[in-house]
Design a protein around this motif. Structure first.
Motif, PDB file in Angstrom:
ATOM      1  N   MET A   1       0.832   3.246 -10.652  1.00 35.74           N
ATOM      2  CA  MET A   1       1.528   2.679  -9.492  1.00 35.74           C
ATOM      3  C   MET A   1       0.520   1.895  -8.652  1.00 35.74           C
ATOM      4  O   MET A   1      -0.503   2.438  -8.231  1.00 35.74           O
ATOM      5  CB  MET A   1       2.164   3.795  -8.661  1.00 35.74           C
ATOM      6  N   ASN A   2       0.800   0.613  -8.409  1.00 33.82           N
ATOM      7  CA  ASN A   2      -0.097  -0.173  -7.573  1.00 33.82           C
ATOM      8  C   ASN A   2       0.276  -0.004  -6.091  1.00 33.82           C
ATOM      9  O   ASN A   2       1.239   0.692  -5.734  1.00 33.82           O
ATOM     10  CB  ASN A   2      -0.122  -1.644  -7.988  1.00 33.82           C
ATOM     11  N   GLY A   3      -0.491  -0.668  -5.220  1.00 31.47           N
ATOM     12  CA  GLY A   3      -0.273  -0.491  -3.789  1.00 31.47           C
ATOM     13  C   GLY A   3       1.104  -0.938  -3.339  1.00 31.47           C
ATOM     14  O   GLY A   3       1.738  -0.282  -2.504  1.00 31.47           O
ATOM     15  N   ALA A   4       1.590  -2.057  -3.864  1.00 31.68           N
ATOM     16  CA  ALA A   4       2.904  -2.551  -3.473  1.00 31.68           C
ATOM     17  C   ALA A   4       3.999  -1.582  -3.889  1.00 31.68           C
ATOM     18  O   ALA A   4       4.944  -1.317  -3.126  1.00 31.68           O
ATOM     19  CB  ALA A   4       3.146  -3.929  -4.085  1.00 31.68           C
ATOM     20  N   GLN A   5       3.890  -1.054  -5.096  1.00 39.83           N
ATOM     21  CA  GLN A   5       4.881  -0.070  -5.547  1.00 39.83           C
ATOM     22  C   GLN A   5       4.841   1.190  -4.694  1.00 39.83           C
ATOM     23  O   GLN A   5       5.890   1.765  -4.360  1.00 39.83           O
ATOM     24  CB  GLN A   5       4.631   0.266  -7.019  1.00 39.83           C
TER      25      GLN A   5
END
Length: 515
Positions: A1-5
């Motif tokens: 999971m990246n920061g935006a997600q």
């Protein structure tokens, strides 16, 4: 999971499940994260539509929406309706895209002082410095926006924070929005004022103009003889047949002074004492009569429903029945279009449980007085005075309340600020009737020209107020954005168009030709 997600997932987990967006390059990872099935994303073709729609959502839901704006210029485009939302005590979470930290040192063309733009109109501003802390930042933003009164929370999202992996991070526990209890000594003081029998006006604001608070205010008025009023503009009022009626303090200074002159006491509830909208030569800023005393009952962050319960207990009036507005069957008007016939057409056509978003600055100024006995409905006004609020707010209102018909009343000059709202309304299939009062001028400014003592406008001044060269083709404008439209020139045709629009799903536009 990246920061935006991680950011989007946290917003949803914290109860923010809609995003009004106008994305740009730096927000592409956030845009990808909006694929989260629990988050509804709504495209707006101008940032002022996005921020206004978030305001409308809050006014009906009492929970914040999010917006996605592109860097500093995108935020700047949305600031006017952020101002209106702040003045209405609406909660909102603004996500502002930003360049990655490594790119900022090169001074790219879209670089700006986002914090500097955001702070004057935000209660809380933070730059997300790390993808590992973005969830905490998002949860904090939602908590700030969800308080009472609602607040503007602005979270700046650098590109690298979006695309880097977030890992596992803690977030603060989700807290229920609470309101402070009012001071008992203040309640007791106001009880003494009301027992005095001296003429008293109780001015209701924010959440006191609806629900349990309004019902209890009606009991206080019935038990003591006090009158209930509101500022000329209110964030949202529940009104119409079966509701506790509230008198509206007039907009014009002389009329407001005449309305207020006989009151010995003014009691304020989640609002302040009446103030003129503008400063005028030789006219006062404060509208109360000399010698009138102002008593705060409920401060902005306090619970007005609880305050009225305490007040009723002190007065021994808890069992009092409030006076309710009776139903007034308004005949369908005929003949020429004018403020009175327009008001009568609206009163006759309003279906039960409609929502009226009003920015009819000149033509509709009489409308609210003649719709008191209409079918029960909600009224929403522009608290901040920055025009171009009505069509975006109506968009957010309709998304918040899809089963209710929304009537958006707006002058032609105001409508041109954010007319892109029609496109979003068509795309989302929203049940909105937009009424454009087409007098082909900024008519409000003609009146204010005289009020300011500037004399009669000359040819050049009039050219800066009239918008009839060229005349705007509202039917073509609406149809180009996918909204069916009709023009009316008589009162009976206006009533018929209003009634017809309420029977059909989706957006409609009515041009009321006032020439």
């Amino acid at each position: 999971m990246n920061g935006a997600q991680s950011l989007v997932a946290t917003l949803v987990d914290q109860g923010v499940d809609i995003c009004f967006a106008n994305p740009g390059t730096s927000e592409m990872h956030f845009l990808a994260a909006l694929e989260n099935p629990k988050m509804r994303s709504v495209l707006c073709l101008f940032e002022g539509v996005a921020t206004g729609a978030a305001d409308g959502w809050y006014r009906m839901k009492d929970t914040p929406a999010s917006t996605l704006l592109h860097l500093g210029p995108g935020l700047a485009n949305g600031l006017a309706n952020i101002h209106n939302a702040r003045r209405a005590s609406s909660g909102m979470v603004n996500i502002i895209g930003e360049h990655s930290a490594a790119h900022l040192k090169y001074d790219p063309p879209l670089m700006s002082d986002i914090e500097g733009l955001a702070r004057p109109l935000s209660h809380w501003v933070r730059r997300a410095e790390s993808s590992s802390t973005i969830a905490w930042d998002a949860a904090t933003a939602v908590a700030k926006a969800s308080g009472h009164p609602g607040q503007i929370a602005t979270l700046i999202l650098p590109g690298d924070t979006s695309w880097q992996q977030a890992g596992t991070s803690a977030i603060p526990p989700r807290a229920a929005a609470t309101r402070k209890a009012p001071d008992a000594a203040r309640i007791e003081h106001v009880a003494r004022v009301l027992r005095s029998g001296e003429r008293t006006l109780i001015i209701l604001g924010n959440k006191a103009t609806r629900g349990v608070a309004l019902e209890r205010a009606g009991k206080v008025a019935a038990a003591t003889g006090a009158r209930l009023g509101s500022q000329f503009f209110s964030a949202r009022i529940e009104r119409g047949a079966g509701r506790v009626p509230i008198e509206r303090i007039p907009y014009a200074v002389p009329l407001a002074q005449a309305f207020l002159k006989d009151f010995r006491h003014i009691v304020t509830v989640e609002t302040s004492e009446p103030v003129a909208f503008f400063a005028y030569p030789d006219r006062p800023s404060l509208l109360k009569a000399e010698g009138t005393l102002v008593h705060p009952l409920v401060e902005a962050d306090e619970d007005s429903a609880l305050a009225f319960e305490m007040l009723l207990d002190m007065l021994g009036a808890s069992a009092t029945r409030p006076t309710l507005q009776p139903r007034v069957e308004t005949p369908v008007p005929s003949g020429a279009l004018n403020p009175l016939s327009i008001a009568h057409a609206l009163a006759a056509a309003l279906p039960e449980n409609a929502i009226v978003v009003d920015e009819s600055l000149t033509t509709g100024r009489e409308t609210m007085g003649h719709t008191m006995g209409a079918a029960p409905h909600d009224l929403i006004n522009n608290m901040g005075g920055s025009i171009g609020y009505a069509t975006p707010v109506a968009t957010g209102v309709a998304l918040a309340c899809p089963d209710r018909r929304v009537f958006c009343m707006v002058g032609d000059g105001s409508a041109m600020y954010t007319i892109q709202s029609l496109w979003t309304q068509a795309r989302e299939g929203l049940n909105i009737t937009t009424v454009i009062f087409a007098n082909n001028s900024y008519a409000i400014l003609k009146a204010e020209y005289a009020n300011m003592g500037a004399g009669a406008p000359g040819e050049r001044a009039l050219s800066m107020i009239d918008i009839d060269r060229p005349r705007i083709d509202w039917l073509a404008m609406a149809q180009s954005m996918g909204v069916p439209a009709v023009a009316v020139e008589t009162a009976e045709d206006f009533y018929r168009a209003l009634a017809d629009s309420a029977r059909e799903p989706g957006p409609r536009l009515i041009e009321v030709r006032l020439y």
